[in-house]
Design an enzyme around this catalytic site. Structure first.
Site, PDB file in Angstrom:
ATOM      1  N   HIS A 140     -57.698 108.980  88.188  1.00 32.83           N
ATOM      2  CA  HIS A 140     -58.498 108.659  89.321  1.00 32.83           C
ATOM      3  C   HIS A 140     -59.659 107.920  89.225  1.00 32.83           C
ATOM      4  O   HIS A 140     -60.327 108.075  89.853  1.00 32.83           O
ATOM      5  CB  HIS A 140     -58.957 110.185  89.644  1.00 32.83           C
TER       6      HIS A 140
ATOM      7  N   TYR B  99     -62.009 107.581  86.592  1.00 34.31           N
ATOM      8  CA  TYR B  99     -63.067 108.281  85.713  1.00 34.31           C
ATOM      9  C   TYR B  99     -63.167 107.235  84.325  1.00 34.31           C
ATOM     10  O   TYR B  99     -62.259 106.525  84.202  1.00 34.31           O
ATOM     11  CB  TYR B  99     -63.063 109.621  85.657  1.00 34.31           C
TER      12      TYR B  99
ATOM     13  N   HIS C 120     -59.037 114.847  81.261  1.00 37.18           N
ATOM     14  CA  HIS C 120     -58.935 114.006  82.605  1.00 37.18           C
ATOM     15  C   HIS C 120     -58.937 112.518  82.390  1.00 37.18           C
ATOM     16  O   HIS C 120     -59.797 112.045  82.108  1.00 37.18           O
ATOM     17  CB  HIS C 120     -60.193 114.526  83.451  1.00 37.18           C
TER      18      HIS C 120
HETATM   19  C1  LIG Z   1     -61.715 119.870  96.311  1.00 35.32           C
HETATM   20  C2  LIG Z   1     -61.043 119.292  95.171  1.00 35.32           C
HETATM   21  C3  LIG Z   1     -61.394 118.610  94.033  1.00 35.32           C
HETATM   22  C4  LIG Z   1     -60.622 117.983  93.060  1.00 35.32           C
HETATM   23  N1  LIG Z   1     -61.141 117.894  91.855  1.00 35.32           N
HETATM   24  C5  LIG Z   1     -60.293 117.369  91.061  1.00 35.32           C
HETATM   25  C6  LIG Z   1     -60.810 117.258  89.524  1.00 35.32           C
HETATM   26  O1  LIG Z   1     -61.863 117.821  89.191  1.00 35.32           O
HETATM   27  N2  LIG Z   1     -59.944 116.679  88.458  1.00 35.32           N
HETATM   28  C7  LIG Z   1     -58.890 116.325  89.086  1.00 35.32           C
HETATM   29  O2  LIG Z   1     -58.149 115.786  88.057  1.00 35.32           O
HETATM   30  N3  LIG Z   1     -58.423 116.187  90.290  1.00 35.32           N
HETATM   31  C8  LIG Z   1     -59.067 116.900  91.247  1.00 35.32           C
HETATM   32  N4  LIG Z   1     -58.708 116.922  92.477  1.00 35.32           N
HETATM   33  C9  LIG Z   1     -57.115 116.577  92.790  1.00 35.32           C
HETATM   34  C10 LIG Z   1     -56.343 117.706  92.511  1.00 35.32           C
HETATM   35  O3  LIG Z   1     -56.359 118.171  91.420  1.00 35.32           O
HETATM   36  C11 LIG Z   1     -55.047 117.596  93.192  1.00 35.32           C
HETATM   37  O4  LIG Z   1     -54.195 116.426  92.391  1.00 35.32           O
HETATM   38  C12 LIG Z   1     -55.016 116.717  94.536  1.00 35.32           C
HETATM   39  O5  LIG Z   1     -55.524 117.738  95.257  1.00 35.32           O
HETATM   40  C13 LIG Z   1     -53.555 116.882  95.081  1.00 35.32           C
HETATM   41  O6  LIG Z   1     -52.950 118.023  95.149  1.00 35.32           O
HETATM   42  P1  LIG Z   1     -52.812 119.086  96.800  1.00 35.32           P
HETATM   43  O7  LIG Z   1     -52.195 118.153  97.557  1.00 35.32           O
HETATM   44  O8  LIG Z   1     -51.816 120.142  96.315  1.00 35.32           O
HETATM   45  O9  LIG Z   1     -54.243 119.354  97.149  1.00 35.32           O
HETATM   46  C14 LIG Z   1     -59.552 117.380  93.270  1.00 35.32           C
HETATM   47  C15 LIG Z   1     -58.933 117.916  94.762  1.00 35.32           C
HETATM   48  C16 LIG Z   1     -59.762 118.426  95.651  1.00 35.32           C
HETATM   49  C17 LIG Z   1     -58.995 118.841  96.804  1.00 35.32           C
END
Ligand SMILES: Cc1cc2nc3c(=O)[nH]c(=O)nc-3n(C[C@H](O)[C@H](O)[C@H](O)COP(=O)(O)O)c2cc1C
Length: 366
Positions: A172, A174, A169
């Site tokens: 975002h 981090y 990761h």
């Molecule tokens: C509940 C939730 C938790 C997420 N946790 C992470 C994470 O742990 N690591 C990460 O890289 N992105 C995380 N994301 C971002 C998702 O991996 C993804 O990039 C984002 O939801 C966009 O995709 P979508 O539009 O299909 O939901 C999270 C998103 C959601 C909705």
């Protein structure tokens, strides 16, 4: 449009996938004291049973005191947590799936939903949580070396447990991204510098440590984003040339697949071309890439946290780009979080059965 482009197989190094659909890493916080439960294993198994080609786990943390900002985020260290992960990968494999853990360290990013604080020291390149905002002391050389080797150890454990791939990761806002970003990295040593290429050194060392731990065959995915949770308007790379200077050392260090996080996959990365982030990353490095961001849904994911619902949306634009090989793989977040059968429904053209996404889906492991 026919969805065949999504159901072509994919191979890279020892990773072979039956299709191009990736479950995006999504933090769920259902692992008390950091230990994934049998319910967590069953949640991932259901996606494997229903045609998801590659599952990326929720962010799971490496062994540093403050790598997580929520006690129910799973650890990727310690006997009990690793036993929980062993059950996860065994169940996913039994269902014919492939999976990698997303190795995570939050750095100085706190959890807005929680007052829980991990034990110090908090790791942050310059002690900042956002530009100009001091949170803690800058990381010492020893802390940097320890964090790098913690990623390597976690990857070695992932391989030993039988995972098919590891994802780092690096996105975002981090820890790893805090090194990339000039707003949070004002170091003047070898881990800082005026250029993005110089500030990529920490990430490159993490990749090298993982490559040394897993050997040459296991694919390493690196997730990156231009945007930060601290500021969605940030762009680390302003031009293709700058993007090349960012990605090249990461690829040379051993990254195989770049996972290019956008909130809306169709947004062009630079003026004058339709290519998105994954499109540019593939063009500039020649490496396979993963796109992500509002695939199959009408609204983007940060709005979902604020309570906005989304409706199923057409896949045509995505499929056209995939057919042109603008990118190789497609990560899907909320649609697969809410509906374990999303990939199967798409494969079987059951589009009228695709579901809306509501915030309530976050409260359970469907
Ligand atoms: C509940 C939730 C938790 C997420 N946790 C992470 C994470 O742990 N690591 C990460 O890289 N992105 C995380 N994301 C971002 C998702 O991996 C993804 O990039 C984002 O939801 C966009 O995709 P979508 O539009 O299909 O939901 C999270 C998103 C959601 C909705």
């Amino acid at each position: 449009m026919a969805s065949d482009a999504l159901f072509r197989p994919f191979t890279h190094r020892s990773l072979t996938l039956k299709n191009r659909i990736v479950m995006a890493p999504m933090t769920r916080s259902f692992s008390p004291d950091g230990v994934p439960t049998p319910d967590v294993a069953a949640y991932y198994r259901r996606r494997a049973e229903n045609d998801v080609g590659l599952i990326l786990s929720e962010g799971t943390v490496v062994k540093r005191p403050s790598a997580k900002n929520d006690p129910n985020v799973p650890d990727f260290h310690g006997e009990q947590a690793l036993a929980g992960w062993k059950r996860v990968i065994d169940e996913v494999h039994a269902a014919g799936g492939k999976m990698g853990p997303q190795l995570w360290h939050v750095g100085s990013a706190r959890n807005p939903m929680s007052t829980w604080a991990a034990p110090p020291p908090v790791d942050a390149p310059s002690g900042l949580s956002s530009p100009g905002k001091k949170f803690t002391e800058p990381m010492t050389d020893e802390a940097i070396a320890d964090a790098i080797s913690a990623f390597g150890q976690a990857a070695a454990d992932a391989k030993r447990l039988g995972f098919d791939v590891v994802e780092i990761h690096g996105a975002h806002g981090y820890l790893i991204d805090q090194f990339f970003w000039a707003g949070t990295n004002v170091r003047t040593d070898a881990f800082g510098g005026a250029t993005l290429a110089e500030r990529s050194r920490f990430a490159a060392e993490v990749v090298k440590s993982i490559r040394a731990a897993v050997g040459k065959d296991m694919a390493i995915i690196l997730r990156l984003s231009q945007w930060k949770q601290q500021d969605f308007t940030v762009k680390l790379a302003q031009t293709p040339k700058e993007m090349e200077s960012w990605l090249t050392p990461l690829v040379e260090a051993g990254t195989d697949i770049l996972h290019c996080s956008q909130r809306r996959f169709w947004e062009p990365e630079f003026e004058g071309s339709e290519l998105n982030f994954a499109g540019w990353a593939k063009k500039l490095t020649g490496k396979p890439t993963i796109t992500v961001g509002s695939v199959g849904l009408s609204g983007e994911f940060t709005a979902a946290f604020r309570g906005e619902s989304s409706k199923p949306a057409s896949l045509d634009n995505l499929l056209r780009r995939l057919e042109r090989d603008e990118f190789d793989l497609v990560a899907v977040g909320r649609a697969i979080l809410a509906d374990p059968q999303w990939a199967r429904k798409v494969r079987e053209d059951r589009h009228d059965e695709l579901q809306d996404f509501h915030k309530e889906a976050l409260a359970r492991l469907a």
